[in-house]
Motif scaffolding. Structure first.
Motif, mmCIF file in Angstrom:
data_model
loop_
_atom_site.group_PDB
_atom_site.id
_atom_site.type_symbol
_atom_site.label_atom_id
_atom_site.label_comp_id
_atom_site.label_asym_id
_atom_site.label_seq_id
_atom_site.Cartn_x
_atom_site.Cartn_y
_atom_site.Cartn_z
ATOM 1 N N LEU A 1 0.437 -14.048 -3.008
ATOM 2 C CA LEU A 1 0.681 -13.950 -4.446
ATOM 3 C C LEU A 1 0.520 -12.510 -4.951
ATOM 4 O O LEU A 1 1.265 -12.057 -5.826
ATOM 5 N N SER A 2 -0.458 -11.801 -4.405
ATOM 6 C CA SER A 2 -0.651 -10.409 -4.831
ATOM 7 C C SER A 2 0.550 -9.549 -4.446
ATOM 8 O O SER A 2 1.024 -8.713 -5.232
ATOM 9 N N LEU A 3 1.052 -9.748 -3.228
ATOM 10 C CA LEU A 3 2.250 -9.006 -2.819
ATOM 11 C C LEU A 3 3.447 -9.380 -3.677
ATOM 12 O O LEU A 3 4.278 -8.520 -4.017
ATOM 13 N N PHE A 4 3.545 -10.644 -4.047
ATOM 14 C CA PHE A 4 4.654 -11.070 -4.900
ATOM 15 C C PHE A 4 4.577 -10.406 -6.275
ATOM 16 O O PHE A 4 5.590 -10.040 -6.873
ATOM 17 N N ILE A 5 3.350 -10.255 -6.785
ATOM 18 C CA ILE A 5 3.180 -9.602 -8.091
ATOM 19 C C ILE A 5 3.458 -8.104 -7.992
ATOM 20 O O ILE A 5 4.086 -7.499 -8.866
ATOM 21 N N LEU A 6 2.991 -7.473 -6.905
ATOM 22 C CA LEU A 6 3.132 -6.021 -6.769
ATOM 23 C C LEU A 6 4.502 -5.586 -6.255
ATOM 24 O O LEU A 6 4.807 -4.385 -6.272
ATOM 25 N N PHE A 7 5.321 -6.507 -5.788
ATOM 26 C CA PHE A 7 6.595 -6.122 -5.192
ATOM 27 C C PHE A 7 7.509 -5.361 -6.158
ATOM 28 O O PHE A 7 8.078 -4.323 -5.789
ATOM 29 N N PRO A 8 7.706 -5.806 -7.418
ATOM 30 C CA PRO A 8 8.576 -5.016 -8.327
ATOM 31 C C PRO A 8 8.061 -3.599 -8.558
ATOM 32 O O PRO A 8 8.835 -2.640 -8.596
ATOM 33 N N TRP A 9 6.743 -3.473 -8.707
ATOM 34 C CA TRP A 9 6.178 -2.122 -8.924
ATOM 35 C C TRP A 9 6.376 -1.240 -7.695
ATOM 36 O O TRP A 9 6.755 -0.071 -7.806
ATOM 37 N N LEU A 10 6.115 -1.805 -6.506
ATOM 38 C CA LEU A 10 6.320 -1.024 -5.280
ATOM 39 C C LEU A 10 7.787 -0.634 -5.113
ATOM 40 O O LEU A 10 8.101 0.482 -4.688
ATOM 41 N N ARG A 11 8.688 -1.542 -5.458
ATOM 42 C CA ARG A 11 10.109 -1.226 -5.346
ATOM 43 C C ARG A 11 10.493 -0.084 -6.285
ATOM 44 O O ARG A 11 11.229 0.843 -5.904
ATOM 45 N N ASN A 12 9.979 -0.107 -7.506
ATOM 46 C CA ASN A 12 10.273 0.982 -8.446
ATOM 47 C C ASN A 12 9.695 2.313 -7.967
ATOM 48 O O ASN A 12 10.328 3.368 -8.093
ATOM 49 N N VAL A 13 8.477 2.258 -7.416
ATOM 50 C CA VAL A 13 7.863 3.491 -6.912
ATOM 51 C C VAL A 13 8.677 4.072 -5.767
ATOM 52 O O VAL A 13 8.937 5.280 -5.700
ATOM 53 N N ILE A 14 9.107 3.209 -4.848
ATOM 54 C CA ILE A 14 9.896 3.689 -3.704
ATOM 55 C C ILE A 14 11.226 4.262 -4.170
ATOM 56 O O ILE A 14 11.673 5.319 -3.707
#
Length: 437
Positions: A102-115
């Motif tokens: 669940l944490s990865l699912f929540i952080l995935f959009p933010w990580l994608r934007n950062v990348i």
């Protein structure tokens, strides 16, 4: 007697029927097209509405899902903490996996934007390619005989004997490092040399600009000093003294080209020529043709050069039509100068350098060359016969002087001395040496 029907009327009726039928067909076609267009527009409108509804429903679904994900994540975190407290492995594994997912699912959009913000598509491709190469090499060593072959080769190598070879390679490495250091030092020297050259060029350009500004200021200052409000020459004794002082000062602060510019300005402005004066106020007298009358015998110059140009370097400059009469040019460098129509009468050219100078039309004396003689400290000049009106050319160097006239050559051979006679183009054969030395 039967009457035949009128063929022309029948043809007209047939044409009317055809036109009526054609118009009806056109109306029918236009109606069908309008219906099709209206149907297509209605279909497109319904599609747009459906798409908007799906987008709205999707956004509302995301809005509804986000609190649920946060709730589930909080429950998973609580479950993990409780399992740690009660030391329940099964519950702890489930809580940990759920929390991580669940944490990865929540952080995935933010990580994608950062990348996407910090790494370009090319950088991402290179990163994935490097990871692939590393994994491929590991797999190559793991699933082939390459790794075992390298190990067998390593067991056969005599590492004691290879130590000397390693020392040799170490020495070669040190030599390579020294060579690289020398190359880096050489490149630094080249770069610093280029920078120094560019700085010197910039300094030269700045000096040229500064010198030109100084010369322009001098021109304006002298003009304001010797001219009245009506533009007429008004040079009182103190004004002439100030003008001479400014000229002497600027000659010491400019190079040869700057001196040549100043001399051309002063000559064409008649400030170096002896002007005829009245006997009461000493003002210059007009000559009746728009200029000022010259008086070579008793005239007064606005600026008397005197010894300002003694030893001056005026090489490679344009001195055409300049009035340098009675100036002291002892040991001056006039090589490669353009002296066309320059007035050098009574000028001191002792030990001056006139190599490659253009002497076309230059005036070194007045009168006839046979009667002309150099200036004298005690005797006044005679501008009718030419006595004591000539320049002092003793020990001057006329090597390869250009376009020297016969009268000028005769005068120079007569009064230049034996040393200078050997440098005059055309020689001095048959011309007497009246200087006697």
């Amino acid at each position: 007697m039967t009457i035949e029907p009128d063929s022309s009327n029948s043809e007209i009726n047939q044409e009317d029927e055809l036109e009526t039928g054609g118009s009806d067909h056109l109306l029918l076609t236009e109606g069908l097209e309008k219906k099709q267009i209206s149907g297509q527009s209605a279909f497109n409108t319904n599609m747009i509405k459906g798409t908007a509804f799906l987008v709205e429903s999707n956004s509302s679904l995301q809005t509804a899902i986000t609190p649920r994900i946060l709730l589930f994540t909080s429950l998973a975190i609580a479950t993990t903490i409780i399992s740690i407290v009660i030391n329940n492995s099964f519950l702890g594994i489930l809580g940990t996996l759920a929390t991580l997912a669940l944490s990865l699912f929540i952080l995935f959009p933010w990580l994608r934007n950062v990348i996407q913000e910090w790494f370009s598509p090319q950088d991402r491709n290179v990163f994935v390619g490097l990871i692939g190469v590393i994994v491929g090499i590991i797999g190559l060593f793991r699933f082939t005989n390459l790794g075992s072959g390298l190990l067998r080769w390593g067991r056969r190598v005599n590492w004691d004997a290879s130590g000397t070879l390693a020392e040799w390679f170490g020495a070669l490495g040190q030599i390579a490092i020294a060579i690289i250091a020398v190359y880096v030092a050489w490149r630094q020297y080249v770069i610093s040399k280029d920078l120094t050259i560019q700085q010197n060029l910039l300094t030269v350009q700045q000096n040229i600009i500064t010198q030109q500004q100084t010369i322009d200021s001098y021109f304006q200052g002298v003009s304001d000093l010797v001219l009245d409000e009506e533009g007429l020459l008004e040079d009182w004794p103190q004004e002439r003294a100030i003008a001479e002082g400014r000229t002497a000062a600027i000659f010491s602060s400019v190079d040869g080209s700057g001196k040549a510019k100043i001399l051309r300005f002063l000559s064409r402005s008649k400030l170096l020529s002896p002007l005829q004066r009245d006997r009461r106020l000493g003002r210059a007298i007009l000559d009746g043709s728009g200029g000022y009358a010259e008086d070579r015998l008793e005239g007064v110059r606005v600026i008397d050069l005197g010894v300002m140009l003694a030893g001056a370097d005026l090489a490679d400059n344009d001195l055409r039509w300049t009035d340098l009469s009675e100036a002291n040019l002892i040991r001056a460098n006039l090589s490669n100068c353009d002296l066309v129509k320059a007035n050098l009468s009574r000028t001191i050219l002792y030990d001056a350098n006139l190599t490659n100078a253009d002497l076309n039309g230059v005036r070194l004396f007045y009168g006839l060359p046979e009667q002309a003689s150099p200036r004298s400290r005690t005797e006044p000049p005679n501008y009718e016969t030419g006595e004591h009106t000539g320049a002092v050319v003793e020990n001057a160097d006329f090597t390869n002087a250009q376009r020297m006239s016969e009268s000028t050559r005769y005068y120079c051979c007569t009064w230049c001395g034996e040393k200078t006679r050997r440098t005059i183009p055309g020689g001095c054969e048959g011309i007497p040496n009246k200087l006697g030395r």
